[in-house]
Write an enzyme that holds these catalytic residues in place. Structure first.
Site: not given
Length: 297
Positions: A53, A58, A118, A149, A183, A253, A258
């Site tokens: 995702d 980003y 978004h 989203s 989302q 992560s 993790r």
């Protein structure tokens, strides 16, 4: 349903494509860590799963997608999501078309499995223009599934009305686009029942970001008690809660240990009573919440 879940479980979307039931959120993460001695990370049989995702905002679509060929995993076995717009490309028709093309160029994946708007910021006409651009991107073969989203129910109602308008203008059912995925930040302290109900009534898959609340709720007595009972981490309990609520949790992560915890979500199951007991009626977002913005914003 819960007892049959596995790392390879998927949901069939309204578009007809399959969405993995667990995703890896790329916000703030770079995928170099996936390419240094752990090329199996993207295999559907690996501990991470096969959904990435990402988003234009980003700034890591390229590195995220680069992990696909580096892993040797076939493109067809990876579900890649991105979102539009980004700050310097305000919401709207032309910018959405542009950002889809930029995403294709940066990822070099050939097509995008899912593109989401978004957030609803930008006003009604720009939201409508962005949606029409996504519809055209699907028709052009650039994108397979589309959605939104951070929309509130009032934004979703507006979009549904616009889809009906497009269908009337463009020649019938499906010509206005199909909402496949939504989302939102969802966890036991922000369950969003109105939005989830709206989506489920229409067969829209609901993805949950911040499913472990950025670790801010670790130590909550009920969650800790279940972690102790099942011999799991509190993060695993919260992710299992998402899965059993029918959500698609997005885990973020860059720590291999993790990430590896994801494989431990499928050898235990919360009871229905435990799932209900963890849920609250709180409104406690740990991230932003554009769902509450008026239509004019």
């Amino acid at each position: 349903m819960a007892s049959q879940l596995s790392l390879s479980s998927t949901i069939k979307l309204n578009s007809g494509h399959e969405l993995p039931r667990l995703g890896f959120g790329a916000q703030g993460a770079m995928y170099g860590c996936l390419q240094r001695g752990r090329e199996d990370r993207l295999s559907p049989q690996s501990d991470m799963g096969s959904q990435i995702d990402s988003a234009s905002a980003y700034r890591n679509q390229g590195p995220s997608a680069a992990a696909v060929p580096a892993s040797g995993t076939p493109r067809s076995e990876v579900f890649f999501t991105t979102k539009v717009p980004v700050r310097e490309y305000p919401l709207g028709y032309e910018n959405t078309l542009k950002l889809v093309d930029i995403a294709l160029e940066e990822t070099k994946l050939g097509y995008l499995d899912l593109v989401l708007i978004h957030s609803p910021y930008g006003g009604a006409e720009n939201r409508k223009g962005a949606w029409r651009a996504l519809v055209e991107s699907v028709e052009a073969g650039k994108v397979r599934s589309i959605g939104v989203s951070n929309y509130g129910v009032h934004h979703l109602d507006e979009l549904e009305q616009y889809i009906a308008q497009l269908e009337a203008e463009r020649g019938g059912k499906g010509k206005g686009g199909i909402i496949s995925v939504g989302q939102w930040e969802i966890h036991p302290w922000l369950t969003r029942p109105d939005i989830v109900q709206w989506c489920r009534a229409r067969g829209i898959a609901v993805e949950a970001y911040c499913p472990i609340v950025r670790g801010e709720r670790f130590g909550e007595p009920k969650v800790k008690a279940l972690a102790d009972k099942y011999g799991k981490t509190e993060a695993q309990v919260l992710l299992r809660w998402s899965l059993q609520r029918g959500l698609v949790p997005l885990v973020k992560s860059v720590t291999p240990s993790r990430i590896a915890e994801n494989a431990g979500l499928y050898d235990f199951e919360l009871t229905e009573a435990e799932v209900e007991d963890i849920a609250t009626t709180d409104y406690s977002p740990c991230a932003w919440d554009p769902t509450v913005e008026p239509l004019e914003m």
